[in-house]
Every structure is written in C-alpha cells, then in structure tokens.
Write an enzyme that holds these catalytic residues in place. Structure first.
Site: not given
Length: 418
Positions: A258-260
């Site tokens: 969900h981030c990188i």
C-alpha cells in the site's frame, strides 16, 4: 470519556480503533460498506493484524462500527483513514479523502479535532481539507482543530505495531497540533511533533521514497551482477556487516503493498505540480522497479532453455502471491504483473499460497492448487514469489524439476536465485 470516530475501517483504521478502544476512548468505526459494518459488529475481522477474538474484545470494551455519518456529531475527535490510490496517469486520487472531509463538514458539532492519516501529497491538509471543513462556518482553533498524522502501519510486523511505532503529528497551527499530540499521547508510546502539517505529510513520503529508491538500486544491481556472474545476495550479506553507514535492501520481483508503489508518486506529482520539473530519482526508480516482473520472466525463460524447454506451453507454478510474507494482503503484489507476463508468453500458470484460496489475475480467476507436492512434481518450473514461513524452500527446490527464487532465501543447488 472522549468520543472518537475513525472514518475507514481497513488496515489503518481498524488498528487505530483498537488502540484507542483499549486506551478507554469510546470508539465508533465509520465505514461505508454495510457488509463490513455487519461483520465488524459480529466480531468478524477482515484485517490480518486483528483476529476475530481481538475484535470481540474491542466490542466488549465499547467499540462499534456504523455506516451512519450522524455519529460524527457527537465526536470529540474524527480521524480520516481512507484509501488514497493513484488515479489516471499516476496522479493522486483524493476522492475518498474529499468525500470523508465533506461528510465530516456536514456533521461537525462543537469543538472537534479532525486528523487526516491518509497518505497524500504535501499541502492536502491545508489546501483541500481546511477549505472544505470551514465552508459551513467552522473556525480553525475555535470549533475546529486540524492536523495531519501519517499512518505507519506495517501489516504482519510482529515487532512494531500501532502503540510502539513513533507517531508523527503536524498541526495546521500550534494549537491544533497541541490537541492532536494530546489525543495520540493517550495510546501511542512516542509522539513526534513536526513543524506543521506539510512537514508531516512530506515525512511520510520521504520514508517510502527512500525505500523505493534503494530497492531500485539493488534491483538494477541484480541485473548486471547476474551478467557478471556475481552473487548479489552474498554481496549484500558482506556489505551489511559494516556497523555504520549501510542499510541492507534486497532485490525482488517488483514492489508491492500500500506504500512503496504509491507514495513516491505523490511526492513526484507534488514537485511537478508546484515547481514544474520532475523528481528524477523517483521516476528512475519507478522505471527500474516496474521492469522487474518482465525481467523475472526472462530469467525463468533462461532456466527452462537450459533444460531444452520453451516457456510457451510450460507449466509454471508460482509460490506466494501476496505482497509480503505471512499475510493475505494482495495489494499491488508483483505476482500479478509477473503472472500476466507468463500468460502473455503462453505459459500454463498455477499458484499456491497458504493465505489465499482464490487469485485474480487479469480476467482470470485461479484456484489454489489442492496438492502442493503434486503441483511441484508436475510443474516444469517453480517460481518462489513470496517466502511464507510455511514454505521449506530448500525442500521445495529439491523436489522441483527447476526452481527460481526471487527472494534469495534458498541454498539448494537446484535453485536459481534472482
């Protein structure tokens, strides 16, 4: 008792609700999906990090889920934990944030602290949320207090959770910041005060851009080290013995979660939008990391060639299709683009994952193989995509006709590492 409404009950919102509930706050989880609300109130969790028993314990302590935005009217604090995916051409999609903010605006009553936790580009709290929240006459630092506090949830992390991960807080003003720090101090061990909301927004993006760029570095190194007959995994093991000035990052089939894959694009977007020039490090890292799924398939094709087999028509078994080990989360898993390239080149794909029964791959829906041993025996090549704890990788490699390891965890001579 302070009343808290958490907007969004996903992998960020539900753990936040749990932490606040255990700290003695009266917590309502506001969730638009009625099926999720029903399950939550029945003690059925959809989040890996919170078991059904833990959810039932929350309910016993007063937690409840609701789809009625009217619950906001009684809240002392409202925290926004909604998704912020990428929209068209990589631009931020703030639809959920804007929708949540408007809902809060229409239900504000009395002095309310509003905190945005959803990852976004610098300036969102000030330029998007604040104007919406004050449209109906609410005044900042009078009946509305506004701050940004980036979520730092790492799904499946057995060491760091909500409570013991330092929490960054940046207020729109000093007074709003004070209110937000006081709130998080109730259930977070360490609260870190940022200068303001923009600094807190940018800190989150810096954290994940740092990882994105360093992963791209080792991904590019994996390509030329293979050509130069250098074992990059051994290189990294040697380099990380240095007790200062080096942090180990590892190559892989692509970046997931969900981030990188998302957050650095917000920073790149912000630079282009505000300053008119590119954030070149991010865009280069994006190019390199996005090239890895096709590179993995190229390497697997080389493995098959050595056995005089074509990739077209070969049986390829993928092990582990989640984006990280030991959880069921599939968001932006690199297994999807890898699988799509295999299909594009005519391979016969199957998969196994102890956390996933059904895998959606483009327009295809695949069911997990029933017998892992039988699937390995019949596969022309087995590709380890994710190193779940339940896999004995060396035993699996030994039993395979050919074995390709994208995670560098195998020591069996029958395995080829990325």
């Amino acid at each position: 008792m302070q009343k808290l409404v958490v907007v969004g009950q996903g992998y960020v919102g539900l753990p936040l609700s749990q932490g606040a509930t255990h700290a003695g706050l009266q917590v309502t989880g506001l969730e638009l999906n009625p099926a999720v609300v029903e399950n939550l109130n029945a003690g059925i969790s959809h989040v890996d990090d919170i078991s059904d028993n833990e959810l039932s314990d929350m309910i016993a302590k007063g937690y409840a889920a609701s789809s009625d935005p009217a619950v906001i009217a009684d809240a002392d604090v409202v925290v926004i934990c909604v998704p912020t995916p990428l929209g068209d051409a990589g631009s931020p999609d703030l639809g959920a944030v804007i929708g949540a903010t408007k809902t809060i605006r229409d239900n504000l009553s009395g002095e309310t602290l509003v905190v945005l936790e959803s990852t976004t580009y610098p300036g969102t709290t000030e330029d998007v949320c604040l104007p919406l929240l004050t449209e109906n006459g609410a005044k900042l630092d009078h009946d509305l207090f506004l701050a940004f506090s980036p979520e730092r949830i790492d799904p499946g992390n057995p060491v760091y959770g909500l409570k013991n991960t330092p929490k960054i807080v940046g207020g729109m003003t000093g007074t709003s910041g004070d209110r937000a720090v006081e709130f998080y101090d109730k259930f977070i061990d360490t609260v870190v005060r940022a200068k303001g909301a923009k600094e807190a927004e940018t800190a989150k993006l810096l954290e994940n851009t740092y990882r994105h760029i360093n992963i791209a570095l080792v991904n590019e190194m994996s390509k030329f080290c293979n050509e130069m007959n250098i074992d990059l995994w051994d290189v990294i093991d040697a380099a990380k013995t240095k007790p200062f000035g080096f942090q180990a990052f590892y190559p892989g089939p692509g970046v997931g979660g969900h981030c990188i894959p998302i957050d650095p694009n917000y920073l790149s977007y912000s630079v282009r939008k505000s300053l008119g020039y590119p954030f070149r490090f991010v865009e280069l890292a994006e190019e390199i990391n996005n090239s890895m799924p096709r590179y993995v398939v190229d390497r697997v094709q080389e493995v098959l060639n050595k056995s005089a087999k074509a990739l077209n028509g070969s049986k390829v078994l993928l092990l582990g299709v989640t984006y990280k080990p030991n959880i069921a989360d599939q968001r932006h898993s690199p297994a999807v683009p890898v699988g799509e390239v295999f299909i594009e080149r005519g391979a016969d794909i199957s998969f196994h994952d102890p956390k996933i029964q059904e895998w959606h791959l483009g327009e295809k829906t695949l069911q997990r193989v029933e017998s892992l041993d039988e699937a390995i025996a019949s596969a022309d090549v087995v590709v380890l995509m994710q190193d779940h704890t339940g896999y004995n990788v060396d035993e699996l490699a030994q039993a395979s006709q050919a074995f390709f390891d994208t995670r560098g965890v195998s020591s069996n001579t029958n395995a080829v590492r990325l």
